[in-house]
Design a protein around this motif. Structure first.
Motif, short mmCIF file in Angstrom:
data_model
loop_
_atom_site.label_atom_id
_atom_site.label_comp_id
_atom_site.label_asym_id
_atom_site.label_seq_id
_atom_site.Cartn_x
_atom_site.Cartn_y
_atom_site.Cartn_z
N ASP B 140 -4.34 -15.80 5.73
CA ASP B 140 -3.33 -15.95 4.67
C ASP B 140 -2.96 -14.60 4.05
O ASP B 140 -1.81 -14.38 3.65
N LEU B 141 -3.94 -13.71 3.96
CA LEU B 141 -3.68 -12.42 3.29
C LEU B 141 -2.85 -11.45 4.14
O LEU B 141 -2.06 -10.66 3.59
N VAL B 142 -3.02 -11.49 5.45
CA VAL B 142 -2.41 -10.48 6.31
C VAL B 142 -0.89 -10.36 6.11
O VAL B 142 -0.38 -9.26 5.83
N PRO B 143 -0.14 -11.47 6.23
CA PRO B 143 1.32 -11.31 6.07
C PRO B 143 1.73 -10.89 4.66
O PRO B 143 2.74 -10.21 4.47
N VAL B 144 0.96 -11.29 3.67
CA VAL B 144 1.29 -10.92 2.28
C VAL B 144 1.13 -9.41 2.11
O VAL B 144 2.00 -8.73 1.53
N ILE B 145 0.05 -8.86 2.62
CA ILE B 145 -0.18 -7.40 2.50
C ILE B 145 0.90 -6.65 3.27
O ILE B 145 1.46 -5.66 2.77
N THR B 149 3.46 -4.14 1.30
CA THR B 149 3.17 -2.70 1.40
C THR B 149 3.73 -2.04 2.66
O THR B 149 3.81 -0.81 2.71
N GLY B 150 4.04 -2.82 3.68
CA GLY B 150 4.48 -2.24 4.95
C GLY B 150 3.34 -1.65 5.78
O GLY B 150 3.57 -1.04 6.82
N LEU B 151 2.12 -1.85 5.31
CA LEU B 151 0.97 -1.30 6.05
C LEU B 151 0.59 -2.20 7.23
O LEU B 151 0.74 -3.42 7.16
N ASN B 152 0.09 -1.58 8.28
CA ASN B 152 -0.60 -2.35 9.31
C ASN B 152 -1.92 -2.83 8.73
O ASN B 152 -2.59 -2.08 8.01
N VAL B 153 -2.28 -4.07 9.05
CA VAL B 153 -3.49 -4.63 8.46
C VAL B 153 -4.58 -4.77 9.52
O VAL B 153 -4.36 -5.35 10.59
N ALA B 154 -5.73 -4.22 9.20
CA ALA B 154 -6.90 -4.32 10.06
C ALA B 154 -7.96 -5.17 9.35
O ALA B 154 -7.94 -5.30 8.11
N VAL B 155 -8.85 -5.75 10.13
CA VAL B 155 -9.90 -6.60 9.58
C VAL B 155 -11.23 -6.23 10.23
O VAL B 155 -11.28 -5.88 11.41
N SER B 156 -12.30 -6.32 9.45
CA SER B 156 -13.66 -6.16 9.97
C SER B 156 -14.49 -7.29 9.39
O SER B 156 -14.83 -7.28 8.20
N HIS B 174 -3.56 -6.27 13.13
CA HIS B 174 -3.14 -5.19 14.02
C HIS B 174 -4.32 -4.61 14.78
O HIS B 174 -4.25 -4.37 15.97
N ARG B 175 -5.41 -4.44 14.06
CA ARG B 175 -6.59 -3.80 14.65
C ARG B 175 -7.83 -4.49 14.10
O ARG B 175 -7.86 -4.85 12.92
N TYR B 176 -8.82 -4.72 14.95
CA TYR B 176 -10.06 -5.35 14.49
C TYR B 176 -11.19 -4.35 14.66
O TYR B 176 -11.37 -3.78 15.73
N ASN B 177 -11.95 -4.15 13.58
CA ASN B 177 -13.08 -3.22 13.63
C ASN B 177 -14.37 -3.96 13.91
O ASN B 177 -14.72 -4.94 13.24
N MET B 211 -5.53 -7.72 20.07
CA MET B 211 -5.61 -6.81 18.91
C MET B 211 -6.07 -5.44 19.41
O MET B 211 -6.76 -5.34 20.43
N GLU B 212 -5.70 -4.39 18.68
CA GLU B 212 -6.26 -3.08 18.98
C GLU B 212 -7.73 -3.10 18.56
O GLU B 212 -8.07 -3.64 17.50
#
Lengths: 70, 342
Positions: B140-145, B149-156, B174-177, B211-212
């Motif tokens: 839910d948070l990813v598209p809101v961020i 902000t226009g930032l790519n969103v990564a998650v860990s 965009h990228r998973y850590n 994902m990257e």
């Protein structure tokens, strides 16, 4: 009246810990309890659930002055 | 100059020249024997090693530097026993658990990150892996961020199942850590509650689901040179888009609290070796650089680093974003989003 608790180790009147610019405080200076700390990209906020105090810095470095509220 | 010293210098030049030919002329990866030989060069050759790493970085990746901000959205109370981590619930006097931050706190941190000129924002959770509620909150948070902000969103968020990885990818992550942290043969000395293979499997899932992959290392936990060379081979095999390079900042209350941080020269040597082993990767300065490198931080940028976390880390503080941005300006390194070399 007693002294303050160390923000880093929680001991009373500690003279061992040196403040690092890269550490947020871990303990409440009033009661020594572990704080709940939220670190965000350019600052941090620390809450003591016993004393109901909030300390924080809007600056990225822990050397910035503390503001304290109830 | 003594004959032995001349011989050593001559051998060092030969090794460095061979690595340059392999990486820049032939564009092939170095193997474990080549990396081991470079890793054992005398300290006096570290400046030459870092110069080569910088040339390799420019040849493979160009001059751009990627800037990222990170946020611990769920801190402490982790059931795992990673011996370096202050967020484990298994050790004495580690950080108290805090619940998942609310959306306003996360958005505020993302906006702070965007103001630094960053292109990436990573939400990090101290968990073994996400439960359904946590996964849905992230999705839910990813598209809101992104929209705000226009930032790519990564998650860990730890170990994933295939379904979870697919849903995060479909949700726009965009990228998973997911860090390997250390070599397979050393990992059991650092973590006992999950295996290196479980981490590796999640890394493969991340790539398979589109994902990257951001897969990093933590140096300074007592691992040997051989362990580090082994890890470099394992990272070559995994082929992540990004490798965040962390240096141990010993945390009170953890089993590694008594270790001393790496020395700055050793850190620079290994930054260079990571670049030489992984020439096309986004090699990011991550936690511990301030206490490890101290005045050498700009030198890391000319030793193979081409990305950095600005501002604070998950539970410790970093230096001011302004200092890092000034450093990049002084080095005439432009800021921008990067992607892996294909």
């Amino acid at each position: 009246m007693g002294g303050a608790f160390c923000r880093w180790c929680g001991a009373l009147d500690c003279d061992r810990c040196r403040q690092s610019p890269y550490e947020a405080p871990r303990h409440c200076q009033r009661c020594g309890r572990l704080l709940r700390v939220t670190v965000h990209p350019t600052g941090w906020e620390a809450r003591c659930r016993r004393c109901r105090t909030v300390t924080g810095s809007a600056e990225p470095s822990g050397t910035a002055p503390l503001s304290e509220g109830g | 100059m003594a004959p032995d010293a001349a011989g050593t210098a001559s051998e060092a030049r030969r090794l460095l020249r061979a690595a340059e030919v392999a990486l820049i002329d032939e564009r092939r990866l170095l193997d474990a024997d080549e990396l081991r030989a470079l890793a054992t060069l005398d300290d006096e050759h570290v400046p030459a090693l870092t110069a080569l790493a910088h040339a390799v970085r420019l040849a493979w990746c160009g001059p751009t530097v990627e800037v990222e901000g990170i946020l611990s959205v769920k801190t402490g109370g982790c059931p795992e026993d990673c011996h370096f981590c202050s967020q484990s619930a298994q050790f004495s006097e580690t950080l108290p658990a805090t619940p998942f931050l609310d959306i306003d706190e996360v958005l505020s941190a993302a906006r702070e990150t965007a103001r630094t000129g960053a292109s990436e924002f990573c939400m990090v959770l101290a968990i073994r892996g996400p439960d359904e509620r946590t996964l849905q909150r992230l999705i839910d948070l990813v598209p809101v961020i992104e929209a705000e902000t226009g930032l790519n969103v990564a998650v860990s968020a730890g170990i994933l199942s295939e379904d979870q990885a697919r849903r995060l990818a479909d949700g726009g992550v965009h990228r998973y850590n997911h860090n390997l942290e250390t070599a397979r043969s050393f990992f059991p000395q650092i973590v006992t509650t999950h295996t290196w293979e479980e981490r590796y499997e999640t890394c493969l899932l991340v790539r398979r689901c589109g994902m990257e992959l951001c897969c990093g290392a933590l140096l300074g936990m007592g691992e040997t040179l051989e362990h580090r060379v082994e890890l470099l081979g394992q990272l070559q095999e995994l082929d992540p888009t990004e490798v965040p390079l962390n240096f141990l900042n010993p945390r009170p209350g953890t089993p590694l609290q008594i270790r001393r941080p790496l020395g700055p020269l050793e850190a620079l040597r290994w930054i260079a070796l990571f670049r030489l082993a992984l020439p096309g990767v986004i090699l990011r300065y991550a936690g511990g650089r301030e206490v490890t490198l101290r005045d050498f931080q700009a030198m890391g940028m000319t030793a193979g680093i081409n990305a950095l976390i600005v501002g604070n880390y998950l539970t410790t503080l970093g230096r001011s974003p302004d200092e890092d941005l000034r450093m990049l300006e002084d080095l005439q390194m432009p800021i921008g989003a990067l992607t892996g070399v294909i």
